[in-house]
Design a protein around this motif. Structure first.
Motif, PDB file in Angstrom:
ATOM      1  N   TRP A 282      -1.162  -1.918   4.677  1.00  0.00           N
ATOM      2  CA  TRP A 282      -0.755  -0.823   3.783  1.00  0.00           C
ATOM      3  C   TRP A 282       0.223  -1.279   2.727  1.00  0.00           C
ATOM      4  CZ3 TRP A 282       4.346  -0.264   3.803  1.00  0.00           C
ATOM      5  CH2 TRP A 282       5.073  -0.394   4.991  1.00  0.00           C
ATOM      6  N   MET A 283       0.919  -2.400   2.940  1.00  0.00           N
ATOM      7  CA  MET A 283       1.806  -2.864   1.880  1.00  0.00           C
ATOM      8  C   MET A 283       0.986  -3.202   0.633  1.00  0.00           C
ATOM      9  SD  MET A 283       4.971  -3.331   1.044  1.00  0.00           S
ATOM     10  CE  MET A 283       6.087  -3.694   2.406  1.00  0.00           C
ATOM     11  N   ARG A 287       0.011   3.398   1.243  1.00  0.00           N
ATOM     12  CA  ARG A 287      -0.273   4.296   2.351  1.00  0.00           C
ATOM     13  C   ARG A 287      -1.163   5.456   1.906  1.00  0.00           C
ATOM     14  NH1 ARG A 287      -0.223   3.327   7.738  1.00  0.00           N
ATOM     15  NH2 ARG A 287       1.856   2.898   8.538  1.00  0.00           N
ATOM     16  N   ASP A 288      -1.696   5.399   0.686  1.00  0.00           N
ATOM     17  CA  ASP A 288      -2.457   6.539   0.175  1.00  0.00           C
ATOM     18  C   ASP A 288      -3.750   6.711   0.956  1.00  0.00           C
ATOM     19  OD1 ASP A 288      -4.156   8.248  -1.624  1.00  0.00           O
ATOM     20  OD2 ASP A 288      -2.354   8.093  -2.850  1.00  0.00           O
TER      21      ASP A 288
END
Lengths: 381, 381
Positions: A282-283, A287-288
């Protein structure tokens, strides 16, 4: 860490790759549409925050830019862009920064949607001998900020600005609820609601002898769906430049239009589960999870081969900070180590290009010849 | 844009504020617990990516650090930290960078969880005359990477590394599924599962005449819940340094322990809906919605007053890129403009400190005297 020019094979991962041919096609499509509709086009640079991307938008015919932070305004003004709309309600504590930009020659337009904010802008302008260009934000779909077109506050704010010696530049709206739709009919209807509401607000101001030269609307879906734009002077849109899976689900692009992808390397497997583990979590993707509530949930992204070909059914189904889990829908691929051997490079299409791009200090711009240039991206506030 | 030392009143917004007293309390709590359990503590710096934070962790007694990228390793090695575990499976294309770090004096330990990756590390090490220190990743909860403790591959990988001339440093596991739990009993049970699985893997290696000096476990919830850590040599944890709403829902901290918040300014209202609009959207909070599936969903964050006091019921219920919608649960606050007048500053506690911190180029470290220092944060890969 790598310098230009790399190739997709040599680049360190994860990396945010822009397919330049697709990007240019997206830019041309929108600009041609705006030309045909007879309006000025003012791209929202919050999507890319990247100089060469904005240069390509301006070269195609865009007139001025829209920004979401004053840092963006500073960055692109330093690049020679003077015509800038700051499309977030003006906070009083930021007025000195806006003033400094204008004194340096930036034609910065600011936004208000309340009596209190209009008073603050006018008071600060008068105290500093500055005539700010001010747009009134209009709410045409109830999704966020703005004054409803029929609200008496609209005229009150207009009079405060006018009486306070400011320049009433016009009205601006953003039908952001368009992201929740997924049929051409619904999009065209919302585009008309956005247009009619904004034009109606302009007409009320003019009927009250207030100036309203600019009538500005826009979101990528409504810009692409509007049947006509009578009474509108300019359109703003951002994410169209890259498109993304959310826009694909909305129905305004195909996956072949998606110009941004995250390059990742396979670093492990869990054979029993049919998982390939990649070094983009997610980095990298952000986190979308914007497709979560849409008709098709892509997890953290759609998996493609190195050449950009979509691999149907393969998504990043889970993500940790620096790990992504790539898997196919349905029964686990017990031969996952042969499908995606260790070291395989994949390109992941993101849910939301604005959010994914923001995770990277730079884009890698991929030309038709397969070379990648490093393009700096603005970060922070 | 502001220089140190600002105060919460003068700082530009949005800003990522660290409450230093809370951070130090969190650091001391974890270190004291690790000391009492008789293990070394190796914080995961992926949470903060910030030098003064890591210095505080080391000053409290931490021995070495854990990183999620080689860029973090480079950054903290330049700061004088030599004992570093890179806790993501080693990709072959990154071996030259790992080698260069080791040649410069960094005691970098790398990770493998497969035969293919072990072969690649050993082959590269031999070709370059380097004896890598290699940890084998063990899967104790099925949530991501690693070899199960009873899998024959564990010994195979050990033998490949040993025969290939590498140094088998030990075993490492991370019970990341602890984030999904929310009772002390379940956390303690998972901590025991993590401990027993990792110790079991170490014993199997030793029974096969393979060395296994390091037995490393960790996640913030299991580290705080373990009844004992027999057979474990070191523990890793990251998010404990700031804690966040997800950890609060897991049950390992109170909201008074949350050391990271986002400072935001009220820039507008929608009175009919009871909304205050703030200038911190998902670009500031991150898109992390980690509390969505937990017992208490905080939207994009819990709203607090400037002094850090939680304002019960007020959350950031929606977020756009640079706009956050603050509202109270239940009926709309028709007096929202009086509760949070234009210009009001609020502090928003994030769902996930690792994700929120990553949105900012720097933290603002708030001392007891109310002054804020700017602390740089590492970004990108």
């Amino acid at each position: 860490m790598s310098t230009s020019f790399d190739t997709l094979d040599s680049l360190d991962t994860p990396a945010a790759v822009i397919d330049l041919a697709r990007m240019q096609r997206n830019i041309d499509r929108m600009q041609q549409r705006m030309n045909a509709l007879g309006v000025r086009f003012r791209p929202h640079v919050k999507t890319s925050k990247c100089r060469p991307v904005v240069r390509a938008q301006l070269a195609a015919g865009a007139q001025g830019i829209t920004v979401s932070t004053l840092k963006e305004a500073e960055y692109f003004f330093a690049e020679g862009v003077t015509d800038i709309v700051y499309a977030v309600g003006m906070a009083a504590h930021r007025l000195p920064q806006a003033l400094a930009l204008r004194r340096r020659g930036c034609d910065l337009k600011v936004l208000t949607d309340s009596v209190a904010s209009a008073h603050a802008i006018a008071a600060f302008g008068r105290a500093n001998g500055e005539v700010f260009d001010v747009l009134i934000e209009v709410d045409t779909d109830g999704h966020r900020s703005g004054i409803r077109p029929d609200d008496p506050v609209l005229l009150e704010v207009g009079h405060i600005l006018q009486a306070g010696g400011m320049r009433l530049a016009g009205v601006l709206t953003h039908a952001g609820s368009s992201y929740e739709l997924n049929t051409p009919e619904a999009l065209t209807a919302l585009a008309e609601q956005e247009r009619a509401g904004c034009v109606g607000a302009a007409e009320r101001l003019r009927a009250a002898d207030l100036p309203c030269p600019v009538v500005s609307v826009g979101s990528t879906p409504t810009a692409l769906a509007a049947a006509h734009l009578e009474g509108i002077t300019e359109v703003r849109a951002g994410v169209y430049v890259f498109f993304d899976l959310v826009m694909h689900n909305v129905g305004v692009c195909t996956t072949d239009d998606l110009a941004l992808s995250v390059l990742a390397t396979v670093i492990g497997h869990q054979v029993d589960k049919g998982w390939a583990i990649v070094d983009a979590g997610w980095m990298a993707m952000s986190r979308d999870r914007g497709t979560q509530k849409q008709q098709r949930d892509y997890g953290y992204g759609q998996v493609c081969a190195m050449d950009g070909t979509v691999l149907p059914g393969y998504v990043m189904s889970q993500a940790n900070q620096e790990h992504g889990i790539v898997s196919c829908e349905g029964a686990p691929d017990r031969d996952i180590t042969e499908i995606f051997p260790l070291g395989t490079r994949l390109r992941i299409l993101p849910n939301h290009a604005c959010a994914t791009g923001a995770q990277f200090p730079e884009y890698r711009a991929l030309s038709a010849d397969g070379l990648l240039a490093a393009w700096e991206r603005l970060y922070g506030w």
